[in-house]
Design a protein around this motif. Sequence first.
Motif, PDB file in Angstrom:
ATOM      1  N   ASP A 131      -5.046   8.096  16.195  1.00 46.76           N
ATOM      2  CA  ASP A 131      -4.656   8.565  17.532  1.00 46.76           C
ATOM      3  C   ASP A 131      -3.591   7.698  18.194  1.00 46.76           C
ATOM      4  OD1 ASP A 131      -6.444  10.645  17.304  1.00 46.76           O
ATOM      5  OD2 ASP A 131      -8.040   9.624  18.387  1.00 46.76           O
ATOM      6  N   SER A 132      -3.351   6.504  17.677  1.00 51.97           N
ATOM      7  CA  SER A 132      -2.347   5.625  18.285  1.00 51.97           C
ATOM      8  C   SER A 132      -0.931   6.020  17.883  1.00 51.97           C
ATOM      9  CB  SER A 132      -2.604   4.174  17.885  1.00 51.97           C
ATOM     10  OG  SER A 132      -2.229   3.951  16.526  1.00 51.97           O
ATOM     11  N   GLY A 133      -0.769   6.642  16.726  1.00 46.10           N
ATOM     12  CA  GLY A 133       0.561   6.982  16.223  1.00 46.10           C
ATOM     13  C   GLY A 133       1.179   5.892  15.372  1.00 46.10           C
ATOM     14  N   ALA A 134       0.513   4.742  15.264  1.00 47.28           N
ATOM     15  CA  ALA A 134       1.078   3.610  14.515  1.00 47.28           C
ATOM     16  C   ALA A 134       1.285   3.957  13.040  1.00 47.28           C
ATOM     17  CB  ALA A 134       0.184   2.378  14.655  1.00 47.28           C
ATOM     18  N   SER A 135       0.320   4.620  12.436  1.00 46.10           N
ATOM     19  CA  SER A 135       0.449   4.981  11.020  1.00 46.10           C
ATOM     20  C   SER A 135       1.602   5.942  10.802  1.00 46.10           C
ATOM     21  CB  SER A 135      -0.846   5.617  10.511  1.00 46.10           C
ATOM     22  OG  SER A 135      -1.900   4.699  10.588  1.00 46.10           O
ATOM     23  N   ALA A 136       1.786   6.878  11.729  1.00 47.42           N
ATOM     24  CA  ALA A 136       2.894   7.833  11.627  1.00 47.42           C
ATOM     25  C   ALA A 136       4.233   7.123  11.770  1.00 47.42           C
ATOM     26  CB  ALA A 136       2.749   8.922  12.688  1.00 47.42           C
ATOM     27  N   LEU A 137       4.356   6.272  12.775  1.00 44.20           N
ATOM     28  CA  LEU A 137       5.625   5.585  13.014  1.00 44.20           C
ATOM     29  C   LEU A 137       6.013   4.708  11.835  1.00 44.20           C
ATOM     30  CD1 LEU A 137       7.967   5.080  14.911  1.00 44.20           C
ATOM     31  CD2 LEU A 137       6.639   3.251  15.972  1.00 44.20           C
ATOM     32  N   GLN A 138       5.034   4.108  11.208  1.00 45.00           N
ATOM     33  CA  GLN A 138       5.321   3.238  10.068  1.00 45.00           C
ATOM     34  C   GLN A 138       5.978   4.022   8.931  1.00 45.00           C
ATOM     35  OE1 GLN A 138       2.225   0.511   9.419  1.00 45.00           O
ATOM     36  NE2 GLN A 138       3.395  -0.706   8.003  1.00 45.00           N
ATOM     37  N   TRP A 139       5.678   5.304   8.822  1.00 42.50           N
ATOM     38  CA  TRP A 139       6.297   6.145   7.795  1.00 42.50           C
ATOM     39  C   TRP A 139       7.736   6.508   8.142  1.00 42.50           C
ATOM     40  CZ3 TRP A 139       5.606   7.310   2.952  1.00 42.50           C
ATOM     41  CH2 TRP A 139       4.372   7.033   2.385  1.00 42.50           C
ATOM     42  N   LEU A 140       8.119   6.365   9.391  1.00 42.39           N
ATOM     43  CA  LEU A 140       9.441   6.809   9.826  1.00 42.39           C
ATOM     44  C   LEU A 140      10.462   5.685   9.947  1.00 42.39           C
ATOM     45  CD1 LEU A 140       8.212   9.361  12.489  1.00 42.39           C
ATOM     46  CD2 LEU A 140       8.989   9.822  10.154  1.00 42.39           C
ATOM     47  N   ILE A 141      10.017   4.455   9.866  1.00 42.79           N
ATOM     48  CA  ILE A 141      10.934   3.317   9.960  1.00 42.79           C
ATOM     49  C   ILE A 141      10.882   2.547   8.646  1.00 42.79           C
ATOM     50  CG2 ILE A 141      11.508   1.184  11.172  1.00 42.79           C
ATOM     51  CD1 ILE A 141      10.072   2.293  13.602  1.00 42.79           C
ATOM     52  N   GLU A 142      12.023   2.432   8.020  1.00 43.03           N
ATOM     53  CA  GLU A 142      12.129   1.692   6.763  1.00 43.03           C
ATOM     54  C   GLU A 142      12.385   0.210   7.064  1.00 43.03           C
ATOM     55  OE1 GLU A 142      11.895   2.861   3.624  1.00 43.03           O
ATOM     56  OE2 GLU A 142      11.470   4.871   4.361  1.00 43.03           O
ATOM     57  N   PRO A 143      11.707  -0.686   6.359  1.00 43.77           N
ATOM     58  CA  PRO A 143      12.007  -2.112   6.563  1.00 43.77           C
ATOM     59  C   PRO A 143      13.488  -2.440   6.373  1.00 43.77           C
ATOM     60  CG  PRO A 143       9.984  -1.873   5.308  1.00 43.77           C
ATOM     61  CD  PRO A 143      10.587  -0.487   5.435  1.00 43.77           C
ATOM     62  N   ASP A 144      14.173  -1.707   5.499  1.00 41.39           N
ATOM     63  CA  ASP A 144      15.604  -1.959   5.296  1.00 41.39           C
ATOM     64  C   ASP A 144      16.424  -1.700   6.546  1.00 41.39           C
ATOM     65  OD1 ASP A 144      15.130  -2.720   2.719  1.00 41.39           O
ATOM     66  OD2 ASP A 144      15.779  -0.835   1.819  1.00 41.39           O
ATOM     67  N   HIS A 145      15.912  -0.850   7.454  1.00 40.90           N
ATOM     68  CA  HIS A 145      16.620  -0.614   8.713  1.00 40.90           C
ATOM     69  C   HIS A 145      16.758  -1.923   9.492  1.00 40.90           C
ATOM     70  CE1 HIS A 145      15.117   3.849   8.727  1.00 40.90           C
ATOM     71  NE2 HIS A 145      16.063   3.642   7.837  1.00 40.90           N
ATOM     72  N   VAL A 146      15.755  -2.765   9.401  1.00 36.48           N
ATOM     73  CA  VAL A 146      15.781  -4.051  10.103  1.00 36.48           C
ATOM     74  C   VAL A 146      16.883  -4.941   9.535  1.00 36.48           C
ATOM     75  CG1 VAL A 146      14.430  -6.105  10.672  1.00 36.48           C
ATOM     76  CG2 VAL A 146      13.319  -3.868  10.630  1.00 36.48           C
ATOM     77  N   LEU A 147      17.063  -4.891   8.228  1.00 40.18           N
ATOM     78  CA  LEU A 147      18.112  -5.707   7.612  1.00 40.18           C
ATOM     79  C   LEU A 147      19.494  -5.330   8.137  1.00 40.18           C
ATOM     80  CD1 LEU A 147      16.949  -5.909   3.896  1.00 40.18           C
ATOM     81  CD2 LEU A 147      16.688  -7.624   5.689  1.00 40.18           C
ATOM     82  N   GLN A 148      19.679  -4.089   8.535  1.00 43.00           N
ATOM     83  CA  GLN A 148      20.974  -3.639   9.052  1.00 43.00           C
ATOM     84  C   GLN A 148      21.344  -4.338  10.354  1.00 43.00           C
ATOM     85  OE1 GLN A 148      20.849   0.635   9.179  1.00 43.00           O
ATOM     86  NE2 GLN A 148      20.419   0.785   6.998  1.00 43.00           N
ATOM     87  N   LEU A 149      20.361  -4.926  11.020  1.00 40.02           N
ATOM     88  CA  LEU A 149      20.645  -5.661  12.251  1.00 40.02           C
ATOM     89  C   LEU A 149      21.555  -6.860  12.003  1.00 40.02           C
ATOM     90  CD1 LEU A 149      17.067  -5.769  13.852  1.00 40.02           C
ATOM     91  CD2 LEU A 149      18.987  -4.344  14.575  1.00 40.02           C
ATOM     92  N   VAL A 150      21.518  -7.398  10.783  1.00 42.86           N
ATOM     93  CA  VAL A 150      22.285  -8.618  10.508  1.00 42.86           C
ATOM     94  C   VAL A 150      23.306  -8.455   9.388  1.00 42.86           C
ATOM     95  CG1 VAL A 150      20.480 -10.157  11.371  1.00 42.86           C
ATOM     96  CG2 VAL A 150      20.476  -9.500   8.961  1.00 42.86           C
ATOM     97  N   GLU A 151      23.460  -7.244   8.854  1.00 49.86           N
ATOM     98  CA  GLU A 151      24.400  -7.047   7.741  1.00 49.86           C
ATOM     99  C   GLU A 151      25.840  -7.365   8.114  1.00 49.86           C
ATOM    100  OE1 GLU A 151      23.731  -3.096   6.294  1.00 49.86           O
ATOM    101  OE2 GLU A 151      22.265  -3.801   4.825  1.00 49.86           O
ATOM    102  N   HIS A 152      26.188  -7.235   9.381  1.00 48.76           N
ATOM    103  CA  HIS A 152      27.565  -7.475   9.816  1.00 48.76           C
ATOM    104  C   HIS A 152      27.895  -8.966   9.915  1.00 48.76           C
ATOM    105  CE1 HIS A 152      25.298  -7.881  13.533  1.00 48.76           C
ATOM    106  NE2 HIS A 152      26.316  -8.532  14.038  1.00 48.76           N
TER     107      HIS A 152
END
Length: 107
Positions: free
Chosen positions: A55-76
Motif C-alpha cells: 500500500d505504500s507504493g515503494a515496491s512499485a516505484l522501485q521497479w520504475l527507477i533504475e539504479p543506472d539513472h543515479v549514475l547519470q547524475l555524475v556522468e558529465h
Amino acid sequence: MSDEPKFLRLTVELTVEVLDMDALQAAALAEIRHPDADLTDEERTEQAELVGSDDSGASALQWLIEPDHVLQLVEHISEIEPREAVLGVEPSEGPSEEEDEEEHDHA
C-alpha cells in the motif's frame, strides 16, 4: 598524489508524493510483465503480488527507477568514473521539516 584509488559515496535522498497509486502500480506491473524483464514466471508472479499488496507504493516505484539513472547524475563530470549505484525505496511520513522550510523560502 598516491596511485591508490580513491572512492566517494554519494548519498541522495528524495521524497516523492504518490498522486495515483493505481497508476503507479500499473506502471510497475507493466515493467514486471515486459518481455525484456529478466524474470522467470515464478519471479514475475512473486513481484506482481508484492507490488499489488504494498500500500505504500515503494515496491512499485522501485521497479520504475533504475539504479543506472543515479549514475547519470555524475556522468558529465570528467574527473570521476561512476562505478556503482544502489537504489532503495521505503515509505516515508512525508517531507522533512527542513524540506518544508526550503519550499517556503523559495516560494
